[in-house]
Scaffold this motif. Sequence first.
Motif, PDB file in Angstrom:
ATOM      1  N   CYS A  19       0.526  -0.955  -0.424  1.00 22.19           N
ATOM      2  CA  CYS A  19      -0.109   0.156   0.204  1.00 22.19           C
ATOM      3  C   CYS A  19       1.419   0.902   0.078  1.00 22.19           C
ATOM      4  CB  CYS A  19      -0.994   0.227   1.476  1.00 22.19           C
ATOM      5  SG  CYS A  19      -2.039   1.700   1.125  1.00 22.19           S
ATOM      6  N   SER A  20       2.216   1.084   1.080  1.00 23.86           N
ATOM      7  CA  SER A  20       3.265   2.489   1.337  1.00 23.86           C
ATOM      8  C   SER A  20       3.615   2.687  -0.144  1.00 23.86           C
ATOM      9  CB  SER A  20       3.864   2.018   1.431  1.00 23.86           C
ATOM     10  OG  SER A  20       4.782   3.406   2.224  1.00 23.86           O
ATOM     11  N   GLN A  21       4.349   1.721  -1.272  1.00 22.99           N
ATOM     12  CA  GLN A  21       4.173   2.148  -2.144  1.00 22.99           C
ATOM     13  C   GLN A  21       4.212   2.387  -3.173  1.00 22.99           C
ATOM     14  OE1 GLN A  21       5.861  -2.100  -3.192  1.00 22.99           O
ATOM     15  NE2 GLN A  21       7.521  -2.239  -1.661  1.00 22.99           N
ATOM     16  N   ALA A  22       2.688   1.889  -3.205  1.00 29.77           N
ATOM     17  CA  ALA A  22       1.623   2.630  -4.155  1.00 29.77           C
ATOM     18  C   ALA A  22       1.651   4.370  -3.682  1.00 29.77           C
ATOM     19  CB  ALA A  22       0.543   1.892  -4.616  1.00 29.77           C
ATOM     20  N   PHE A  23       1.223   4.656  -3.018  1.00 26.97           N
ATOM     21  CA  PHE A  23       0.947   6.081  -2.531  1.00 26.97           C
ATOM     22  C   PHE A  23       2.564   6.902  -3.042  1.00 26.97           C
ATOM     23  CE2 PHE A  23      -2.939   4.228  -0.783  1.00 26.97           C
ATOM     24  CZ  PHE A  23      -3.565   5.074  -1.369  1.00 26.97           C
ATOM     25  N   THR A  24       3.703   6.032  -2.195  1.00 22.17           N
ATOM     26  CA  THR A  24       4.637   6.913  -2.801  1.00 22.17           C
ATOM     27  C   THR A  24       5.256   7.177  -4.243  1.00 22.17           C
ATOM     28  OG1 THR A  24       5.714   5.551  -0.686  1.00 22.17           O
ATOM     29  CG2 THR A  24       7.122   6.570  -1.913  1.00 22.17           C
ATOM     30  N   VAL A  25       5.283   5.365  -5.114  1.00 26.14           N
ATOM     31  CA  VAL A  25       5.235   5.736  -6.357  1.00 26.14           C
ATOM     32  C   VAL A  25       4.538   7.538  -6.598  1.00 26.14           C
ATOM     33  CG1 VAL A  25       5.529   4.841  -7.977  1.00 26.14           C
ATOM     34  CG2 VAL A  25       6.249   4.141  -6.214  1.00 26.14           C
ATOM     35  N   ALA A  26       2.507   7.252  -6.437  1.00 28.21           N
ATOM     36  CA  ALA A  26       2.511   7.775  -7.052  1.00 28.21           C
ATOM     37  C   ALA A  26       2.257   9.466  -7.006  1.00 28.21           C
ATOM     38  CB  ALA A  26       1.225   7.873  -6.614  1.00 28.21           C
ATOM     39  N   ALA A  27       2.670   9.600  -5.433  1.00 27.80           N
ATOM     40  CA  ALA A  27       3.238  11.213  -4.563  1.00 27.80           C
ATOM     41  C   ALA A  27       4.531  11.510  -5.630  1.00 27.80           C
ATOM     42  CB  ALA A  27       3.671  11.675  -3.116  1.00 27.80           C
ATOM     43  N   VAL A  28       5.967  10.455  -5.607  1.00 22.97           N
ATOM     44  CA  VAL A  28       6.985  11.504  -6.179  1.00 22.97           C
ATOM     45  C   VAL A  28       6.823  11.279  -7.736  1.00 22.97           C
ATOM     46  CG1 VAL A  28       9.181   9.774  -6.824  1.00 22.97           C
ATOM     47  CG2 VAL A  28       8.402   9.333  -4.399  1.00 22.97           C
ATOM     48  N   ALA A  29       5.656  10.513  -8.464  1.00 24.89           N
ATOM     49  CA  ALA A  29       5.898  11.041 -10.025  1.00 24.89           C
ATOM     50  C   ALA A  29       4.788  12.223  -9.917  1.00 24.89           C
ATOM     51  CB  ALA A  29       4.395  10.006  -9.958  1.00 24.89           C
ATOM     52  N   VAL A  30       4.275  12.711  -9.209  1.00 28.01           N
ATOM     53  CA  VAL A  30       3.411  14.037  -9.520  1.00 28.01           C
ATOM     54  C   VAL A  30       4.477  15.007  -8.772  1.00 28.01           C
ATOM     55  CG1 VAL A  30       2.013  15.191  -8.136  1.00 28.01           C
ATOM     56  CG2 VAL A  30       0.800  13.173  -8.584  1.00 28.01           C
ATOM     57  N   ALA A  31       5.368  14.765  -7.474  1.00 23.49           N
ATOM     58  CA  ALA A  31       6.827  16.005  -7.377  1.00 23.49           C
ATOM     59  C   ALA A  31       7.417  16.414  -8.865  1.00 23.49           C
ATOM     60  CB  ALA A  31       7.352  15.355  -6.287  1.00 23.49           C
ATOM     61  N   SER A  32       8.046  14.848  -9.611  1.00 21.62           N
ATOM     62  CA  SER A  32       8.761  15.151 -10.804  1.00 21.62           C
ATOM     63  C   SER A  32       8.012  15.167 -11.934  1.00 21.62           C
ATOM     64  CB  SER A  32       9.027  13.185 -11.175  1.00 21.62           C
ATOM     65  OG  SER A  32       9.776  12.764 -10.070  1.00 21.62           O
ATOM     66  N   GLY A  33       6.359  16.735 -11.800  1.00 17.72           N
ATOM     67  CA  GLY A  33       6.095  16.854 -12.711  1.00 17.72           C
ATOM     68  C   GLY A  33       4.968  15.525 -13.993  1.00 17.72           C
ATOM     69  N   VAL A  34       4.732  14.175 -13.401  1.00 17.37           N
ATOM     70  CA  VAL A  34       4.038  12.743 -14.562  1.00 17.37           C
ATOM     71  C   VAL A  34       2.866  13.278 -14.475  1.00 17.37           C
ATOM     72  CG1 VAL A  34       3.722  10.341 -14.807  1.00 17.37           C
ATOM     73  CG2 VAL A  34       6.148  11.974 -14.234  1.00 17.37           C
ATOM     74  N   GLU A  35       1.966  13.008 -15.074  1.00 12.66           N
ATOM     75  CA  GLU A  35      -0.542  13.202 -15.059  1.00 12.66           C
ATOM     76  C   GLU A  35      -0.140  11.743 -14.383  1.00 12.66           C
ATOM     77  OE1 GLU A  35      -3.993  13.773 -16.933  1.00 12.66           O
ATOM     78  OE2 GLU A  35      -1.902  14.286 -18.560  1.00 12.66           O
ATOM     79  N   VAL A  36      -1.076  12.394 -12.748  1.00 14.04           N
ATOM     80  CA  VAL A  36      -0.738  10.880 -11.880  1.00 14.04           C
ATOM     81  C   VAL A  36      -2.086  10.595 -12.135  1.00 14.04           C
ATOM     82  CG1 VAL A  36      -0.728   9.861 -10.106  1.00 14.04           C
ATOM     83  CG2 VAL A  36       1.413  11.491 -10.831  1.00 14.04           C
ATOM     84  N   SER A  37      -2.520   9.344 -12.331  1.00 11.33           N
ATOM     85  CA  SER A  37      -4.587   8.913 -12.031  1.00 11.33           C
ATOM     86  C   SER A  37      -4.084   7.761 -10.721  1.00 11.33           C
ATOM     87  CB  SER A  37      -4.895   8.436 -12.784  1.00 11.33           C
ATOM     88  OG  SER A  37      -6.801   8.332 -12.676  1.00 11.33           O
ATOM     89  N   LEU A  38      -4.882   7.879  -9.534  1.00  5.73           N
ATOM     90  CA  LEU A  38      -4.015   6.817  -8.471  1.00  5.73           C
ATOM     91  C   LEU A  38      -5.403   6.960  -8.126  1.00  5.73           C
ATOM     92  CD1 LEU A  38      -2.694   5.413  -6.190  1.00  5.73           C
ATOM     93  CD2 LEU A  38      -3.149   7.013  -5.040  1.00  5.73           C
ATOM     94  N   TRP A  39      -5.999   4.950  -8.487  1.00  2.64           N
ATOM     95  CA  TRP A  39      -6.863   4.758  -8.288  1.00  2.64           C
ATOM     96  C   TRP A  39      -6.632   3.600  -7.205  1.00  2.64           C
ATOM     97  CZ3 TRP A  39     -11.489   3.933 -11.042  1.00  2.64           C
ATOM     98  CH2 TRP A  39     -11.423   4.465 -12.704  1.00  2.64           C
TER      99      TRP A  39
END
Length: 120
Positions: A19-39
């Motif tokens: 669970c934590s890995q998924a949220f961490t990857v999503a947050a890092v991607a957002v911080a990197s400027g990637v468009e993120v859709s988290l389900w």
Amino acid sequence: MAKKLVIKVTAGADAPERCSQAFTVAAVAVASGVEVSLWLTGESSWFALPGRAAEFELPHAAPLPDLIDSVLAAGKVTLCTQCAARRGITEEDVLEGVRIAGAQVFVSEALGDATQALVY
């Protein structure tokens, strides 16, 4: 790198590291400027509710409320329609900015051009 990242998280407190890995990857991607859709699906569905992320604890991991806030600030967070219904969660119950949508929307997002999908 993909221009868009679609992440489906199926785990919650039942599998805290995944669970934590998924949220961490999503947050890092957002911080990197990637468009993120988290389900949020399965047990992670509960994190669409106010206060529930604050109950999640995992040593040496970023606080889940902070990760969710960062994704909500610059990306999309979606709660699975069926998962919400099974848990009695309605649109009135969820955090501001969380939408409820189904498999058709997920498939459409995941198959978009320059999109990478990950499932945790």
